[in-house]
Design an enzyme around this catalytic site. Structure first.
Site, PDB file in Angstrom:
ATOM      1  N   ASN A 173     -19.873  11.444 -45.858  1.00  0.00           N
ATOM      2  CA  ASN A 173     -19.940  13.454 -46.068  1.00  0.00           C
ATOM      3  C   ASN A 173     -21.204  13.735 -45.639  1.00  0.00           C
ATOM      4  O   ASN A 173     -21.735  12.550 -45.258  1.00  0.00           O
ATOM      5  CB  ASN A 173     -19.103  13.800 -47.453  1.00  0.00           C
ATOM      6  CG  ASN A 173     -20.924  13.971 -48.099  1.00  0.00           C
ATOM      7  OD1 ASN A 173     -22.222  14.503 -48.343  1.00  0.00           O
ATOM      8  ND2 ASN A 173     -21.242  12.951 -49.053  1.00  0.00           N
ATOM      9  N   PHE A 177     -24.896  20.126 -49.784  1.00  0.00           N
ATOM     10  CA  PHE A 177     -25.407  21.162 -51.198  1.00  0.00           C
ATOM     11  C   PHE A 177     -24.805  22.336 -51.026  1.00  0.00           C
ATOM     12  O   PHE A 177     -25.405  23.210 -50.739  1.00  0.00           O
ATOM     13  CB  PHE A 177     -27.027  20.769 -50.995  1.00  0.00           C
ATOM     14  CG  PHE A 177     -27.348  19.779 -52.059  1.00  0.00           C
ATOM     15  CD1 PHE A 177     -26.699  19.023 -52.231  1.00  0.00           C
ATOM     16  CD2 PHE A 177     -29.006  19.995 -52.872  1.00  0.00           C
ATOM     17  CE1 PHE A 177     -26.824  18.097 -53.476  1.00  0.00           C
ATOM     18  CE2 PHE A 177     -29.206  19.398 -53.049  1.00  0.00           C
ATOM     19  CZ  PHE A 177     -28.423  18.219 -53.532  1.00  0.00           C
ATOM     20  N   SER A 288     -29.577  12.935 -52.711  1.00  0.00           N
ATOM     21  CA  SER A 288     -28.768  13.197 -51.775  1.00  0.00           C
ATOM     22  C   SER A 288     -29.407  13.210 -50.310  1.00  0.00           C
ATOM     23  O   SER A 288     -30.273  13.448 -50.218  1.00  0.00           O
ATOM     24  CB  SER A 288     -28.066  14.773 -51.660  1.00  0.00           C
ATOM     25  OG  SER A 288     -27.518  14.828 -50.824  1.00  0.00           O
ATOM     26  N   ASN A 290     -28.597  14.604 -47.632  1.00  0.00           N
ATOM     27  CA  ASN A 290     -28.109  15.161 -47.192  1.00  0.00           C
ATOM     28  C   ASN A 290     -28.992  16.023 -46.727  1.00  0.00           C
ATOM     29  O   ASN A 290     -28.780  17.070 -45.949  1.00  0.00           O
ATOM     30  CB  ASN A 290     -26.824  15.685 -46.438  1.00  0.00           C
ATOM     31  CG  ASN A 290     -25.856  14.846 -46.666  1.00  0.00           C
ATOM     32  OD1 ASN A 290     -25.787  13.756 -45.795  1.00  0.00           O
ATOM     33  ND2 ASN A 290     -24.398  14.377 -47.302  1.00  0.00           N
ATOM     34  N   THR A 291     -29.834  16.452 -47.778  1.00  0.00           N
ATOM     35  CA  THR A 291     -30.657  17.310 -48.002  1.00  0.00           C
ATOM     36  C   THR A 291     -32.076  17.371 -47.733  1.00  0.00           C
ATOM     37  O   THR A 291     -32.591  16.273 -47.813  1.00  0.00           O
ATOM     38  CB  THR A 291     -30.802  18.322 -49.134  1.00  0.00           C
ATOM     39  OG1 THR A 291     -29.757  18.614 -49.736  1.00  0.00           O
ATOM     40  CG2 THR A 291     -31.457  19.170 -49.229  1.00  0.00           C
ATOM     41  N   LYS A 346     -30.593  10.866 -61.027  1.00  0.00           N
ATOM     42  CA  LYS A 346     -29.680  10.879 -59.824  1.00  0.00           C
ATOM     43  C   LYS A 346     -30.648   9.568 -59.023  1.00  0.00           C
ATOM     44  O   LYS A 346     -31.335  10.371 -57.765  1.00  0.00           O
ATOM     45  CB  LYS A 346     -28.958  11.372 -59.573  1.00  0.00           C
ATOM     46  CG  LYS A 346     -27.355  10.465 -58.439  1.00  0.00           C
ATOM     47  CD  LYS A 346     -26.392  11.577 -58.162  1.00  0.00           C
ATOM     48  CE  LYS A 346     -25.271  11.034 -57.763  1.00  0.00           C
ATOM     49  NZ  LYS A 346     -23.738  11.529 -57.926  1.00  0.00           N
ATOM     50  N   ASN A 375     -26.242   7.404 -55.932  1.00  0.00           N
ATOM     51  CA  ASN A 375     -26.247   7.748 -54.712  1.00  0.00           C
ATOM     52  C   ASN A 375     -25.261   7.759 -53.822  1.00  0.00           C
ATOM     53  O   ASN A 375     -24.977   6.366 -53.700  1.00  0.00           O
ATOM     54  CB  ASN A 375     -27.086   9.295 -54.630  1.00  0.00           C
ATOM     55  CG  ASN A 375     -26.343  10.557 -54.104  1.00  0.00           C
ATOM     56  OD1 ASN A 375     -24.982  10.824 -54.003  1.00  0.00           O
ATOM     57  ND2 ASN A 375     -27.024  11.734 -54.928  1.00  0.00           N
TER      58      ASN A 375
END
Length: 527
Positions: A173, A177, A288, A290-291, A346, A375
């Protein structure tokens, strides 16, 4: 004419009873409804493969969320071992850590009362905006973590941003966010709590009726007699009703930062202020992939600054909530059961040993209540079977079975580095009760799943709890806390001794209080 009509009615009713009985015997759909084996089978083995074949991953995700929101998803199917209390999957993680000095006695006492009805929960990512919490609780999760939630709404990365690696039972994925923002989620949570309160009130208002022989007023005999008959009919029908829903789970709130934010700490503080009073626990998501720039917050100095600020803000929220308590109100109307929800962080599975040491020290020094490990990963293991250039070449976080072993190893490492003093929520590649058992042994107090729901279906929750209960019986365990950290002999037995000493002290204190009360009761009143 009347005789013929009567025969017709008898035939119709008889045929209906036979058909209903046949359906009940073969499927249990009549008595168990959405908890029935048949409903689970159709959902997991018929509907789910069809949805994967017809819809792309994000469309399927949206459909699953809507089905759950409307309470059409399978409900938890109780297993005999839990139902008959032969094993207990509930746990109070902060009560286990008798030697945990991360919090003041006041805060620790409140968290000690926090009991998760099951150690199996849902990881963040499925319900990002908190729209399907009731349906998810009905599926059998002991706790549900919503989010990640950002202060301001943001759309996330452009589509496509979600891919299935079916041969590997994995998900890739790159959501970034995507969130409706704090204000919308806050209202969703309040609506959920209000609906739960109303449901509970309706259930508690059903007071039992008096038996007929208690009736003293002959004029009300007919009314009470009618109600008494209705009550007996309800009790008979209840025997064939679906099993009761599981104990309602706890709510975790996962917080993130906005992509365009220039002050990450302020973003997390805003989330804590607005959503902290509504949470059973809070998660600071700094891992994460993806950020942009987010994983950099896991470095030693930025992490300590963030954690200290988050803890201070959480404590301010707790103090403000406590001040609202009046003599007639034991806790604020807009808060949960605890003034101080535990705060967890996390972390990523892509950390080096040195980085894990830094994080463990920061967590212990700053007084963080727990960790979520871990994560999604940016790594692409050599074990991947689905090697299509399009999917494996994509940036983003990989989750599912390929992450399972790395996740368990990270749990084991963080448990060792913290000496078992900081509760861990383990997540990554959970597909069975055995996977949960392995993560508990490695040091997790709670375990989350998510990605494997895509391939195994919502009935996975019931199957995981059933398999875990069977493993506990086979290995001679009755309580979850008996399993946590078994892979660490020295830490495990040190904690068990501390727990035994704490139990002894509590027992002694209770006996002293009881003796004092008896002495006060025996003291004659002076006129």
């Amino acid at each position: 004419m009347l005789r013929q009509a009567r025969r017709t009615v008898v035939k119709v009713v008889g045929a209906g009873v036979v058909c209903l009985g046949a359906v009940e015997v073969t499927t249990q759909l009549v008595s168990e409804g959405r908890s029935s084996r048949f409903y689970h089978y159709v959902s997991d083995e018929v509907v789910l493969p069809l949805v994967r074949h017809v819809l792309d991953p994000e469309q399927a995700h949206a459909l699953a969320l809507e089905v759950t929101r409307r309470n059409w998803a399978p409900r938890f199917r109780p297993n005999p071992l839990e139902y008959h209390s032969q094993v207990d999957l509930s746990i109070s993680p902060w009560n286990m850590n008798a030697n945990n000095n991360n919090n003041t006695n006041k805060n620790k006492k409140k968290k000690d009362k926090m009991v998760f009805p099951s150690c199996v929960g849902l990881a963040a990512g499925f319900d990002k905006d908190g729209v399907a919490m009731g349906g998810l609780m009905d599926m059998g999760f002991g706790f549900v973590e919503i989010g990640s939630i950002t202060p301001q709404p943001q759309p996330g990365h452009p589509k496509p941003r979600l891919w299935r690696l079916s041969d590997d039972l994995a998900i890739l994925n790159r959501y970034g966010f995507n969130s409706s923002g704090i204000a919308t989620v806050q209202q969703n949570i309040l609506d959920y709590y209000n609906s739960e309160t109303e449901s509970s009130r309706n259930n508690t208002n059903n007071k039992p009726l008096l038996p007929l022989f208690h009736v003293r007023d002959i004029h009300s005999y007919w009314t009470v007699a009618t109600a008494w008959i209705q009550q007996r009919l309800v009790s008979v029908l209840t025997y064939y009703s679906p099993p009761p829903p599981p104990r309602r789970g706890l709510l975790g709130i996962n917080l993130g930062k906005n992509k365009t934010s220039t002050d990450e700490i302020a973003d997390y503080q805003e989330g804590i202020r607005q959503l902290g009073p509504l949470a059973d626990y809070i998660v600071i998501n700094i891992s994460s992939p993806n950020t942009p720039g987010l994983v950099g917050l896991q470095k030693r100095d930025p992490l300590r600054r963030l954690l200290k600020a988050a803890i201070e803000t959480r404590n301010e929220v707790c103090s403000a909530a406590a001040e609202k308590v009046t003599e007639h109100e034991k806790e604020p109307t807009n808060s949960r059961r605890h003034y101080c929800p535990p705060l967890l962080v996390k972390i990523s599975p892509d950390l080096t040993e040195e980085e894990m040491v830094d994080i463990a020290e920061a967590v212990m020094d700053c007084g963080v209540d727990g960790m979520v490990v871990c994560n999604t990963t940016q790594a692409r293991p050599d074990s991947l079977v689905d090697t299509s250039e399009y999917e494996t070449g994509q940036e983003g976080g990989l989750s599912g079975v390929p992450l399972r072993e790395r996740s368990t190893e990270c749990i084991r490492t963080m448990y060792r580095l913290t000496g078992g003093k900081v509760p861990i929520i383990g997540v990554g590649g959970v597909a069975s009760g055995h996977d949960v058992y392995e993560k508990l042994r490695a040091g997790a107090s709670l375990v989350q799943l998510y990605s494997l729901l895509v391939y195994k279906g919502p009935g996975l929750v019931s199957r995981v709890r059933d398999e875990l209960a069977q493993l506990m019986v086979q290995n001679g365990h009755r309580h979850i806390q008996d399993i946590v950290g078994l892979d660490h002999d020295e830490i495990y037995w040190t904690k068990r001794q501390a727990e035994a000493q704490q139990a002894l002290l509590l027992s002694s204190h209770s006996q002293q209080q009881q003796a004092e009360e008896e002495r006060q009761n025996e003291t004659p009143e002076i006129a």
